[in-house]
Design a protein around this motif. Structure first.
Motif, PDB file in Angstrom:
ATOM      1  N   GLY A 183      -6.627 -30.097  46.486  1.00  0.00           N
ATOM      2  CA  GLY A 183      -5.234 -29.648  46.540  1.00  0.00           C
ATOM      3  C   GLY A 183      -4.822 -28.840  45.331  1.00  0.00           C
ATOM      4  O   GLY A 183      -3.664 -28.885  44.910  1.00  0.00           O
ATOM      5  N   GLY A 184      -5.778 -28.113  44.736  1.00  0.00           N
ATOM      6  CA  GLY A 184      -5.430 -27.193  43.651  1.00  0.00           C
ATOM      7  C   GLY A 184      -4.983 -25.864  44.219  1.00  0.00           C
ATOM      8  O   GLY A 184      -4.719 -25.735  45.430  1.00  0.00           O
ATOM      9  N   LEU A 185      -4.951 -24.851  43.351  1.00  0.00           N
ATOM     10  CA  LEU A 185      -4.476 -23.533  43.762  1.00  0.00           C
ATOM     11  C   LEU A 185      -5.226 -23.014  44.993  1.00  0.00           C
ATOM     12  O   LEU A 185      -4.614 -22.526  45.947  1.00  0.00           O
ATOM     13  N   SER A 186      -6.558 -23.144  44.994  1.00  0.00           N
ATOM     14  CA  SER A 186      -7.346 -22.590  46.100  1.00  0.00           C
ATOM     15  C   SER A 186      -7.084 -23.344  47.395  1.00  0.00           C
ATOM     16  O   SER A 186      -6.861 -22.737  48.444  1.00  0.00           O
ATOM     17  N   CYS A 222     -14.260 -22.140  48.376  1.00  0.00           N
ATOM     18  CA  CYS A 222     -13.456 -21.167  47.638  1.00  0.00           C
ATOM     19  C   CYS A 222     -13.056 -21.724  46.286  1.00  0.00           C
ATOM     20  O   CYS A 222     -13.159 -22.915  46.034  1.00  0.00           O
ATOM     21  N   GLY A 223     -12.609 -20.817  45.438  1.00  0.00           N
ATOM     22  CA  GLY A 223     -12.085 -21.186  44.129  1.00  0.00           C
ATOM     23  C   GLY A 223     -13.178 -21.642  43.187  1.00  0.00           C
ATOM     24  O   GLY A 223     -14.338 -21.253  43.305  1.00  0.00           O
ATOM     25  N   MET A 224     -12.784 -22.496  42.242  1.00  0.00           N
ATOM     26  CA  MET A 224     -13.722 -22.875  41.182  1.00  0.00           C
ATOM     27  C   MET A 224     -14.781 -23.871  41.659  1.00  0.00           C
ATOM     28  O   MET A 224     -15.692 -24.194  40.906  1.00  0.00           O
ATOM     29  N   ALA A 225     -14.690 -24.327  42.891  1.00  0.00           N
ATOM     30  CA  ALA A 225     -15.802 -25.103  43.456  1.00  0.00           C
ATOM     31  C   ALA A 225     -17.039 -24.213  43.531  1.00  0.00           C
ATOM     32  O   ALA A 225     -18.169 -24.685  43.498  1.00  0.00           O
ATOM     33  N   HIS A 226     -16.802 -22.909  43.617  1.00  0.00           N
ATOM     34  CA  HIS A 226     -17.867 -21.914  43.733  1.00  0.00           C
ATOM     35  C   HIS A 226     -18.357 -21.483  42.355  1.00  0.00           C
ATOM     36  O   HIS A 226     -19.569 -21.411  42.103  1.00  0.00           O
ATOM     37  N   TYR A 227     -17.415 -21.247  41.429  1.00  0.00           N
ATOM     38  CA  TYR A 227     -17.755 -20.785  40.086  1.00  0.00           C
ATOM     39  C   TYR A 227     -16.444 -20.659  39.316  1.00  0.00           C
ATOM     40  O   TYR A 227     -15.399 -20.503  39.931  1.00  0.00           O
ATOM     41  N   PRO A 228     -16.460 -20.705  37.989  1.00  0.00           N
ATOM     42  CA  PRO A 228     -15.197 -20.498  37.255  1.00  0.00           C
ATOM     43  C   PRO A 228     -14.592 -19.151  37.625  1.00  0.00           C
ATOM     44  O   PRO A 228     -15.324 -18.165  37.754  1.00  0.00           O
ATOM     45  N   MET A 287      -6.999 -17.178  38.440  1.00  0.00           N
ATOM     46  CA  MET A 287      -6.107 -17.514  39.552  1.00  0.00           C
ATOM     47  C   MET A 287      -6.186 -16.445  40.631  1.00  0.00           C
ATOM     48  O   MET A 287      -6.265 -16.739  41.814  1.00  0.00           O
ATOM     49  N   GLU A 288      -6.160 -15.186  40.189  1.00  0.00           N
ATOM     50  CA  GLU A 288      -6.198 -14.066  41.125  1.00  0.00           C
ATOM     51  C   GLU A 288      -7.453 -14.138  41.998  1.00  0.00           C
ATOM     52  O   GLU A 288      -7.406 -13.980  43.217  1.00  0.00           O
ATOM     53  N   GLU A 289      -8.576 -14.419  41.352  1.00  0.00           N
ATOM     54  CA  GLU A 289      -9.841 -14.469  42.089  1.00  0.00           C
ATOM     55  C   GLU A 289      -9.882 -15.674  43.028  1.00  0.00           C
ATOM     56  O   GLU A 289     -10.401 -15.596  44.142  1.00  0.00           O
ATOM     57  N   SER A 290      -9.320 -16.794  42.577  1.00  0.00           N
ATOM     58  CA  SER A 290      -9.285 -17.987  43.435  1.00  0.00           C
ATOM     59  C   SER A 290      -8.416 -17.744  44.656  1.00  0.00           C
ATOM     60  O   SER A 290      -8.753 -18.159  45.768  1.00  0.00           O
ATOM     61  N   ILE A 291      -7.283 -17.061  44.445  1.00  0.00           N
ATOM     62  CA  ILE A 291      -6.370 -16.788  45.568  1.00  0.00           C
ATOM     63  C   ILE A 291      -7.069 -15.906  46.598  1.00  0.00           C
ATOM     64  O   ILE A 291      -6.993 -16.156  47.809  1.00  0.00           O
TER      65      ILE A 291
END
Lengths: 150, 1055
Positions: free
Chosen positions: B623-626, B916-922, B925-929
């Protein structure tokens, strides 16, 4: 040695001028590479017959051994380079089986040169043509298959 | 002008989208749209789709063959009933409202009828301009000059009528009117004579079409910097100074030198190659980093060594090695181990040695001594520039461009433009690599699906076929059609003889020749013959099944025959074209290939594609940004979302972000808005304080058990999105936790936000816990974060002393200009070596940092009020458990591992599961979105359908042969085979394997493992493959007399 002498030696080396070779090619890389050799009009000896399979990992060792013991002068399996397999690692499984096939060749009294596993990618038209040429030349230097009928 | 599709059925939202740009981003978007039920117009300004990726040899960091991964997509797009490709297309005008646009597109003439052209290439061979030789040096010639081949970057030449590259889609020739002799003189027309399909149309006119679409995605890509603008490097003057894309073509097996690494001046093998980085990037006029060059130079150096020898000298002249993404730093380290040399400097000049055409590079070493070094070949790593059409597109669509000329976007909506209904993706918005482009393309699709939820499926038409003839139990009646392909086959292979031969093969009841089997009239003929001659198997002997099988299968279906009763013999690409000078041998081979195809065809059986129902709900883990972004998108698209968060609160690691490097926007406000929207949505069920007890099932049909405070809960869903995030590492070094003056960047950020940071001297240390033995990866975020916080410190107190001790400053893309700004404002950046890390000491409560000054190579000490550590970003340990539940892999660093690093960056190899998001790699925010959007679009491609169609050619257990030995279970790459135990009627316990068809991909590894023919792949059964190889070994067909020698086989034989 002069060039002519080299050519003569090469000629006399040939024991089977018109060998029959079966090439199992995976759909995603090697069969595509074979097509690219065509689009690029790369010429190679006409001895091999390509059988399209979805993955090099699909080729049962029996297919290879059966072909060789029914008279094929050579059998080739072509798959994607390691890491490129469309099915994660089917080609690695083909590689393991190839080891088993090589062991079986001996049991059937067949030369190692009659079987090859090669990696050819979809963009390697020249490599496909080269593999075909090398394989054909290697098999030509062997006697015809001892299992050949007639 | 005619509208190309009818008005939307509800009069408001049109279920179609226009994608501008046919590169890898546009291609991804087209496939995602079509999968989610949106009709696509894919408009490309060039003559074919594929973009720059089609020119690449291999891709970093896995050295995967670019064309191998790309070609199946090209074919899929070309055959997709819901994707219309428009080439030579320029968008002129857009009118209307989001959801209901009318877009006018100009189509420049191709001078080739796309309907008629078969892509055989006979015209290109006939064109006299293709045979021109370059005039010798010094020779003045009035004769026409050879035309540079764009695909090979001008390193080879092409005719005036040509197919841009072998796999080009549309696979259709194009006339280059500027060079064509007929166009300038009215004579020649040799191509028209050579074209047996009558496809060359010299009087074709420019056309305009008006497309009715609900939304537009603009993805025109980029262009490469022209190094002539940097004359000091001698490009265009010295022959052996080339660009990186030219070297890419030289490396390619399909390139100008067939993959032989040669230098242009004398075709000699180079022994020493230099790569010069940042040519057209990171300079005064272009204050941004092109983000891809460090990695492509590393790749090209590795490939060159692979091609030539390990002794080949490769030296990369660079400023900062920006290996900032997944697997990149490990790739860079590997290159160093394999002997690629990296020299930190910006070369001043490249000069040619006239006698040898070698090149001398002048540069300043790191300790500021002048040095000169000689090379055989110099490769310029040219940067990325805005697409040539950027200005025009911006005007047409009303988009804003940023000062660098790229499309301006905003961090929290990276694919949105100022113009509602118009979205962007790829390098149009910022220089980026293939996976980032693919992510943005899918992300933009998600934004458009949110806009058009009710229009989905309205413009998709189901193709209707006549009822299928039942062929069960019938003796095979094979029809063989042998194609001339104009002269492509017939000029080498004796087609009539092949036809006569085919007629005598067992079970063949009809054989004939056709000029172009793929042309419309031949298709009609084949269909008619199927009906008239009661054919129940069809063999087409022509080109390659990879591109043409779907077309012929479609004809079978239109004639009421099952699509799988079809087989092809490839007598062009694998026969006439490769044995051009041996017509007799080629004819024998063609007969053999036909005999092989007929042998297999006799054993073919009708196959049905199975459909499995799809649960429309989706599970989002994290439930983070991604996770929040993906949940909001899917809910907006009309799906029910279950959002699972292990903490009591939503928000995740982004809760700690107080401001952005770019300034302006407030991350916490965005997060609060997002959370309140997610909380208020009726179709999002938020499960906080929840964990996953188990996940079972497969794509379309998952069942998940949740553990919550109130007990267990079971959810059924069709897809899963993994968005478990990552967190800042707690350092163990540099007195962290021991001295209150040692902070992490996030802690500093919090203090800065609260205005409670009063430090005169701040020393930042980069790569704390990253790029070391334990964590070999780069944490990507920290350089930007250090620059951000340094600028903030300087803004609060311009007199503050801020030092950043770094290894490489990795401010990729537009982050570079903030790095420049920081230096201008007096932030001091000092490099340290990995093996000589800074030391932090405390004496009398005062902090000091000792380091080696790299220029004078002497130790220096800084007294610091604060020491700020740029700590690594690390994945949560819980990833391991979730990975086991989902049967998906983690990489060596504990992040989730995607299906393919370039083209499937949000998919897992397991269908129906996305990340998606940092589960994939650091990532920022823009990239996670963007990636959260991409995961939502990919999940929508599953959820949009009521049922899911499975491939027909999958594994099948042969019950009477399988004895449950289970040899096939472990080798299955998709874990699709399981062992079952059951009680037989006689009470005995029996074992058998079972195939989960939803997971199976039909690779046949099981079939090749089985010792008892107990498991087979339909359409590629062992007996079917064996029939082909046995056909080869039957008595060789002589070129004259046909000698078929087979016994007829019953249709049911085999399995």
């Amino acid at each position: 040695m002069s060039e002519a002498a080299v050519a003569e030696t090469a000629q006399t080396d040939i024991q089977n001028p018109d060998p029959r070779i079966i090439a199992f090619c995976c759909n995603w890389c090697s069969y595509t590479g074979a097509d690219l050799a065509g689009t690029s009009r790369l010429q190679y000896p006409p001895n091999a017959r390509i059988v399209r399979v979805m993955c090099s990992g699909m080729v049962h060792p029996n297919l290879v051994i059966d072909a060789l013991t029914k008279g094929a002068d050579g059998v080739l399996i072509c798959g994607c380079h390691p890491g490129d397999c469309h099915y994660i690692d089917g080609n690695c499984k083909a590689e393991k089986r190839a080891e088993a096939i090589r062991l079986m060749l001996e049991d059937f009294g067949l030369e190692q040169e009659r079987f090859r596993l090669e990696w050819v990618s979809a963009s390697e038209g020249p490599r496909f043509a080269q593999v075909m040429t090398e394989m054909t030349e290697a098999v030509k230097r062997l006697p015809p298959s001892p299992y050949k009928v007639g | 002008m005619t509208p190309m599709n009818p008005p939307s059925k509800n009069g408001r939202k049109v279920g179609a989208a226009l994608v501008v740009g046919g590169g890898i981003g546009g291609m991804q978007a087209a496939l995602d749209f079509a999968a989610a039920g949106i009709k696509v117009f894919l408009a490309e300004s060039g003559p074919c789709i594929g973009g720059v990726m089609a020119q690449l040899d291999k891709t970093f960091p896995t050295n995967d063959c670019a064309m191998c991964t790309m070609a199946p997509r090209l074919v899929e797009i070309s055959r997709h009933k819901d994707i219309d490709i428009l080439t030579l297309a320029d968008v002129e005008k857009i009118e209307g409202e989001p959801g209901d646009f009318k877009v006018t597109v100009k189509l420049r003439p191709r001078y080739v009828d796309e309907e008629k052209c078969t892509g055989c290439g006979a015209c290109a061979i006939a064109c006299p301009l293709g045979k021109l030789k370059a005039p010798k040096e010094g020779e003045s010639s009035k004769k026409p000059k050879p035309i540079p081949d764009e695909y090979n970057q001008g390193l080879s030449t092409r005719p005036a009528v040509y197919i841009p590259y072998p796999q080009a889609i549309p696979n259709c020739a194009v006339v280059d009117a500027e060079h064509c002799l007929h166009m300038s003189t009215g004579k020649c027309k040799l191509c028209q004579k050579a074209c047996k399909a009558d496809a060359i149309v010299f009087d074709q006119k420019e056309e305009r079409v008006v497309l009715e679409v609900g939304a537009v995605l603009v993805a025109p890509g980029y262009e490469l910097f022209d190094p002539r603008l940097k004359p000091e490097y001698g490009y265009g003057i010295h022959k052996n100074v080339i660009t990186s894309i030219e070297f890419e073509r030289i490396l390619s097996a399909s390139g100008p030198f067939l993959g032989k690494v040669q230098r242009p001046s004398d075709k000699a093998e180079p022994k020493r190659i230099a790569f010069i980085q940042c040519v057209g990037s990171r300079d005064h006029e272009r204050d941004y980093c092109s983000a891809v060059c460090c990695m492509y130079a590393t790749k090209e150096a590795l490939l060159a060594k692979e091609h030539l020898s390990e002794h080949l000298e490769c030296e990369v002249f660079f400023m900062d090695l920006r290996a900032f993404s997944k697997g990149f730093d490990e790739y860079y380290q590997r290159a160093k181990k394999l002997g690629v040399k990296y020299t930190r400097c910006r070369p001043a000049a490249v000069e040619e040695v006239p006698e040898t055409k070698n090149l001398r590079i002048t540069y300043l070493t790191e300790d500021e001594r002048k040095a000169v070094k000689e090379f055989d070949l110099v490769v310029l790593s040219v940067g990325l520039r805005p697409a040539p059409s950027a200005q025009t597109l911006a005007q047409t669509f009303g988009l804003k461009l940023n000062p660098h000329g790229f499309c301006a976007t905003e961090a929290f909506a990276p694919m949105d433009t100022g113009k509602p209904g118009v979205f962007v993706a790829g390098a149009f918005t910022e220089p980026k690599d293939i996976p980032e482009t693919v992510i943005q393309a899918s992300g933009a699709v998600a934004r458009i699906l949110e806009l058009l939820p009710e229009a989905k499926g309205t413009l998709i038409e189901e193709k209707q076929y006549p009822p299928e003839t039942d062929v069960a139990g019938q003796e095979p009646r094979v029809g063989v059609f042998v194609c001339h392909c104009g002269t492509n086959i017939a000029s080498v292979v004796d087609v009539p003889k092949v036809v006569e031969y085919a007629k005598r093969l067992p079970n063949v009841v009809h054989a004939e020749n056709v000029v172009y089997a793929c042309a419309n009239d031949s298709q009609e003929k084949i269909k008619k013959t199927i009906v008239e001659k009661k054919l129940n198997r069809v063999v087409v002997s022509a080109c390659t099944p990879r591109t043409h099988e779907p077309l012929f299968r479609n004809s079978l279906q239109e004639a009421g025959l099952n699509a799988y009763l079809f087989e092809m013999a490839n007598i062009r690409d694998q026969c006439s074209w490769v044995h051009m000078h041996e017509p007799e041998q080629a004819t024998i081979k063609a007969k053999d290939l036909v005999r092989m195809a007929v042998s297999k065809a006799r054993l073919l059986e009708p196959l049905k594609k199975k459909h499995v129902p799809v649960h429309k709900d989706v599970l989002v883990v994290g439930g983070g940004l991604s996770g929040l972004t993906a949940a909001r998108s899917l809910a907006g698209q009309g799906f029910t979302v279950h959002l699972v968060e292990k903490e009591a609160e939503l928000g995740g690691a982004s809760r700690l972000l107080r401001y952005l490097l770019e300034g302006g926007l407030d991350p916490q406000r965005h997060l609060d808005d997002l959370i309140s929207e997610v909380r208020s949505r009726l179709n999002i069920h938020v499960h906080t304080g929840a964990s996953i007890a188990s996940i079972a099932g497969f794509i379309g049909n998952f069942t998940t058990k949740l553990k919550t405070a109130s007990g267990e809960e079971e959810i059924r869903h069709g897809a899963v999105i993994v968005a478990t995030g990552a967190q800042e590492h707690r350092p163990e070094e540099y007195l962290y936790g021991k001295n209150p003056g040692v902070l992490t960047q996030r802690e500093l950020e919090e203090r800065l936000a609260q205005g409670s940071c009063k430090a005169k001297t701040v020393v930042m240390i980069q790569c704390v816990g990253s790029r070391d033995e334990k964590r070999p990866y780069c944490s990507r975020l920290c350089c930007g974060m250090a620059v951000k916080n340094a600028l903030k410190l300087k803004a609060l107190d311009p007199a503050a002393n801020v030092y950043v001790l770094y290894r490489d400053v990795r401010t990729y893309g537009f982050r570079e200009s903030f790095y420049t700004e920081a230096r201008q404002k007096g932030v001091v950046f000092i490099r340290y070596d990995e093996d000589r890390k800074p030391e932090v000491a405390e004496s009398d409560g005062k902090l000091s940092v000792r380091f080696v000054e790299p220029i004078v190579r002497q130790e220096a000490v800084l007294e610091a009020d604060l020491v700020v550590l740029s700590a690594a970003t690390v994945p949560p340990l819980e990833n391991k458990e979730l990975a086991q539940h989902l049967k998906v892999p983690l990489d060596q660093n504990g992040f989730f591992l995607e299906a393919h690093m370039k083209l499937r960056p949000v998919d897992f190899a397991t269908d129906g599961v996305f990340l998606c998001g940092m589960a994939h790699y650091p990532k920022t925010m823009e990239e996670s979105i963007a990636q959260a959007g991409a995961a939502a679009a990919r999940a929508a491609s599953v959820l949009a359908n009521e049922t899911m169609e499975l491939e027909a050619t999958l594994s099948e257990v042969v019950d009477e042969n399988c004895d449950g030995c289970a040899y096939c279970v472990e080798p299955c790459p998709y874990k699709a085979v399981t062992l079952l135990e059951y009680k037989a009627s006689d009470g005995a316990i029996k074992k058998i394997v079972e195939v989960n068809e939803s997971a199976c991909k039909g690779c046949g590894v099981c079939q090749a493992t089985c010792p008892k023919k107990g498991i087979v792949v339909r359409g590629f059964r062992l007996d079917q493959i064996a029939a082909q190889s046995e056909a080869v070994l039957q008595e060789q067909a002589s070129p004259e007399t046909p000698e078929p020698a087979q016994q007829p086989v019953g249709a049911g034989e085999g399995v």
